[in-house]
Design a protein around this motif. Structure first.
Motif, mmCIF file in Angstrom:
data_model
loop_
_atom_site.group_PDB
_atom_site.id
_atom_site.type_symbol
_atom_site.label_atom_id
_atom_site.label_comp_id
_atom_site.label_asym_id
_atom_site.label_seq_id
_atom_site.Cartn_x
_atom_site.Cartn_y
_atom_site.Cartn_z
ATOM 1 N N TYR A 220 0.865 -1.180 0.000
ATOM 2 C CA TYR A 220 0.000 0.000 0.000
ATOM 3 C C TYR A 220 0.907 1.237 0.000
ATOM 4 C CZ TYR A 220 -3.646 -3.274 1.459
ATOM 5 O OH TYR A 220 -4.521 -4.335 1.534
ATOM 6 N N THR A 221 0.719 2.108 -0.971
ATOM 7 C CA THR A 221 1.495 3.337 -1.012
ATOM 8 C C THR A 221 0.575 4.528 -0.787
ATOM 9 O OG1 THR A 221 1.251 3.621 -3.418
ATOM 10 C CG2 THR A 221 3.131 2.333 -2.639
ATOM 11 N N GLY A 222 1.129 5.593 -0.218
ATOM 12 C CA GLY A 222 0.306 6.760 0.047
ATOM 13 C C GLY A 222 1.107 7.908 0.602
ATOM 14 N N THR A 223 0.402 8.909 1.085
ATOM 15 C CA THR A 223 1.028 10.119 1.585
ATOM 16 C C THR A 223 0.546 10.447 2.996
ATOM 17 O OG1 THR A 223 -0.719 11.497 0.604
ATOM 18 C CG2 THR A 223 1.272 11.110 -0.722
ATOM 19 N N VAL A 224 1.394 11.172 3.712
ATOM 20 C CA VAL A 224 1.043 11.716 5.021
ATOM 21 C C VAL A 224 1.274 13.214 4.946
ATOM 22 C CG1 VAL A 224 1.486 11.687 7.492
ATOM 23 C CG2 VAL A 224 1.793 9.594 6.151
ATOM 24 N N ARG A 225 0.203 13.979 5.162
ATOM 25 C CA ARG A 225 0.300 15.434 5.177
ATOM 26 C C ARG A 225 -0.264 15.922 6.502
ATOM 27 N NH1 ARG A 225 -0.794 17.910 -0.856
ATOM 28 N NH2 ARG A 225 0.632 16.498 -1.961
ATOM 29 N N VAL A 229 -3.656 10.892 6.466
ATOM 30 C CA VAL A 229 -3.031 9.732 5.824
ATOM 31 C C VAL A 229 -3.922 9.276 4.676
ATOM 32 C CG1 VAL A 229 -2.238 7.363 6.120
ATOM 33 C CG2 VAL A 229 -1.939 9.027 7.974
ATOM 34 N N GLN A 230 -3.375 9.224 3.475
ATOM 35 C CA GLN A 230 -4.151 8.826 2.293
ATOM 36 C C GLN A 230 -3.431 7.719 1.537
ATOM 37 O OE1 GLN A 230 -4.557 12.705 0.274
ATOM 38 N NE2 GLN A 230 -6.756 12.609 0.703
ATOM 39 N N VAL A 231 -4.164 6.650 1.233
ATOM 40 C CA VAL A 231 -3.637 5.580 0.396
ATOM 41 C C VAL A 231 -3.803 5.984 -1.062
ATOM 42 C CG1 VAL A 231 -3.899 3.169 -0.308
ATOM 43 C CG2 VAL A 231 -4.105 3.799 2.111
ATOM 44 N N GLN A 232 -2.731 5.859 -1.838
ATOM 45 C CA GLN A 232 -2.755 6.234 -3.249
ATOM 46 C C GLN A 232 -2.938 5.027 -4.163
ATOM 47 O OE1 GLN A 232 -2.529 9.430 -4.406
ATOM 48 N NE2 GLN A 232 -2.374 10.296 -2.351
ATOM 49 N N PHE A 283 10.216 3.590 -3.368
ATOM 50 C CA PHE A 283 10.518 4.840 -4.061
ATOM 51 C C PHE A 283 9.457 5.199 -5.094
ATOM 52 C CE2 PHE A 283 14.853 2.981 -3.114
ATOM 53 C CZ PHE A 283 14.975 3.648 -1.906
ATOM 54 N N TRP A 284 8.186 5.042 -4.733
ATOM 55 C CA TRP A 284 7.113 5.380 -5.665
ATOM 56 C C TRP A 284 6.960 6.904 -5.743
ATOM 57 C CZ3 TRP A 284 2.765 8.245 -4.495
ATOM 58 C CH2 TRP A 284 2.535 8.502 -3.136
ATOM 59 N N TYR A 285 6.392 7.328 -6.884
ATOM 60 C CA TYR A 285 6.103 8.750 -7.054
ATOM 61 C C TYR A 285 5.027 8.926 -8.122
ATOM 62 C CZ TYR A 285 6.474 13.561 -8.701
ATOM 63 O OH TYR A 285 6.175 14.834 -9.094
ATOM 64 N N ASN A 286 4.000 9.706 -7.795
ATOM 65 C CA ASN A 286 2.962 10.069 -8.754
ATOM 66 C C ASN A 286 2.335 8.826 -9.402
ATOM 67 O OD1 ASN A 286 1.319 11.881 -10.148
ATOM 68 N ND2 ASN A 286 2.777 12.080 -11.854
ATOM 69 N N HIS A 287 1.991 7.832 -8.559
ATOM 70 C CA HIS A 287 1.353 6.592 -9.007
ATOM 71 C C HIS A 287 2.277 5.747 -9.893
ATOM 72 C CE1 HIS A 287 -2.407 8.162 -7.382
ATOM 73 N NE2 HIS A 287 -2.193 9.273 -8.080
ATOM 74 N N GLN A 288 3.559 6.016 -9.863
ATOM 75 C CA GLN A 288 4.528 5.262 -10.645
ATOM 76 C C GLN A 288 5.578 4.662 -9.714
ATOM 77 O OE1 GLN A 288 4.166 4.892 -14.025
ATOM 78 N NE2 GLN A 288 2.305 6.144 -13.881
ATOM 79 N N LEU A 289 6.274 3.628 -10.220
ATOM 80 C CA LEU A 289 7.379 3.013 -9.493
ATOM 81 C C LEU A 289 8.644 3.240 -10.328
ATOM 82 C CD1 LEU A 289 5.664 -0.362 -8.469
ATOM 83 C CD2 LEU A 289 5.836 1.756 -7.127
ATOM 84 N N PRO A 290 9.355 4.345 -10.091
ATOM 85 C CA PRO A 290 10.409 4.764 -11.016
ATOM 86 C C PRO A 290 11.759 4.061 -10.896
ATOM 87 C CG PRO A 290 10.190 6.359 -9.253
ATOM 88 C CD PRO A 290 9.092 5.352 -9.051
ATOM 89 N N PHE A 291 11.986 3.317 -9.813
ATOM 90 C CA PHE A 291 13.301 2.685 -9.674
ATOM 91 C C PHE A 291 13.207 1.176 -9.844
ATOM 92 C CE2 PHE A 291 16.600 0.594 -7.091
ATOM 93 C CZ PHE A 291 17.711 1.051 -7.788
ATOM 94 N N GLY A 292 14.009 0.659 -10.777
ATOM 95 C CA GLY A 292 14.018 -0.781 -10.971
ATOM 96 C C GLY A 292 14.729 -1.174 -12.242
#
Length: 320
Positions: A220-225, A229-232, A283-292
């Motif tokens: 589960y990925t998401g943000t904390v502001r 807490v929001q799951v993305q 290392f997710w960002y903007n609904h993407q998984l950029p490292f791999g």
């Protein structure tokens, strides 16, 4: 942390060294100390030379042996002997060793505060240590050290006590960030009400974090502001198949698996074969998984190509 910050901290460590009357009253020694702290603050990152052999070699080496326990003492040893003769201050090589050691240890300490982490306990173990406290670039730390450096360069007085205060603020700030990071992790666990492993990744903003929660079957990925807490996104774990297994022998995948911790694999069928995408969900960002690493195979499961690295712009989060 980033190269600019490490070099800045090297310069301010030289200012801190001015607390010693021996350094403050000897311009030649002061210059030697400045060289020792600035080079020492960057020395562990000399492993970037591994890039010439490809990104897989770089991933294997970066923040590994050059940040290890033996390196903490070998870098200062090399620097102190070299600089003591270069600046004709050989009687003070022990002092140079001490400030070189402080610079190298502070470098490794700051890297451990980052989400990328370090293998700082090699050769005793190869575990990655990352405390997820600071971003790769911390605006607050950079600002207070840069301000101190500007004052030093534009004034004629001894900067030792000023930088003692700057470093006092630095460690208090890092301690506060560490406590707040623990609160963020607790908040994510409480809001999601799940059992599993939780990682948070800091941003440039003090109260904004990204998280990944790994359970038995999902990420589960998401943000904390602040307190929100929001799951993305939710990623199901792949149980593996013969296509995925066929990529394990590639150099890029082996290098990736040596470093990655929260691993998600995607297998896609294409017209002429398959593509397997290995990702570190931390290392997710903007609904993407950029490292791999992306591996393309033909219908007979022979590897056609492999590409390892980041698929994001350098100025996009996460900053690790």
């Amino acid at each position: 942390m980033d190269t600019g910050s490490h070099l800045l901290f090297g310069a301010t460590l030289a200012g801190l060294a001015m607390l010693s009357p021996t350094v403050a009253n000897d311009p030649q020694l002061a210059h030697a100390v400045l060289a020792a702290t600035m080079i020492g603050s960057h020395a562990p990152d000399f492993d970037t030379i591994a890039r010439v052999k490809g990104y897989a070699a770089y991933i294997r080496v970066h923040r590994g042996l050059t940040h290890s326990v033996p390196a903490l003492f070998l870098w200062p040893l090399a620097l102190s002997f070299t600089l003591s003769y270069a600046f004709a201050v050989s009687d003070h090589w022990v002092l140079l060793y001490g400030w070189s050691l402080a610079a190298v240890v502070f470098h490794v300490f700051l890297d451990a505060c980052n989400a990328y982490g370090v293998q700082c306990l090699r050769p005793f173990n190869k575990r990655w240590h990352h405390w997820d406290i600071l971003s790769l670039f911390d605006p607050f730390l950079f600002a207070i050290h840069a301000a101190g450096l500007v004052v030093w360069l534009n004034s004629g007085w001894n900067p030792g006590w000023m930088f003692a205060g700057v470093y006092g603020i630095t460690f208090v700030y890092i301690a506060i960030r560490a406590l707040y990071q623990r609160r963020v992790v607790s908040r994510v666990r409480r809001e999601l009400s799940m059992e599993g492993i939780c990682h948070v990744v800091p941003s440039l903003h003090w109260f904004r974090w990204q998280f990944v929660m790994e359970t038995d079957g999902y990420f589960y990925t998401g943000t904390v502001r602040g307190k929100l807490v929001q799951v993305q996104d939710v990623y199901a774990k792949d149980e593996g198949n013969s296509i995925i297994q066929a990529t394990l022998a590639t150099d890029g995948v082996r290098a990736f698996l040596q470093f990655a911790q929260r691993i998600h694999v995607i297998c896609k069928e294409q017209g002429d074969g398959f593509e397997v995408q290995w990702r570190d969900v931390r290392f997710w960002y903007n609904h993407q998984l950029p490292f791999g690493v992306d591996v393309k195979l033909d219908r007979e499961l022979n590897v056609v190509s492999a590409s390892l690295g980041w698929r994001k712009r350098a100025w996009d989060p996460p900053f690790v």
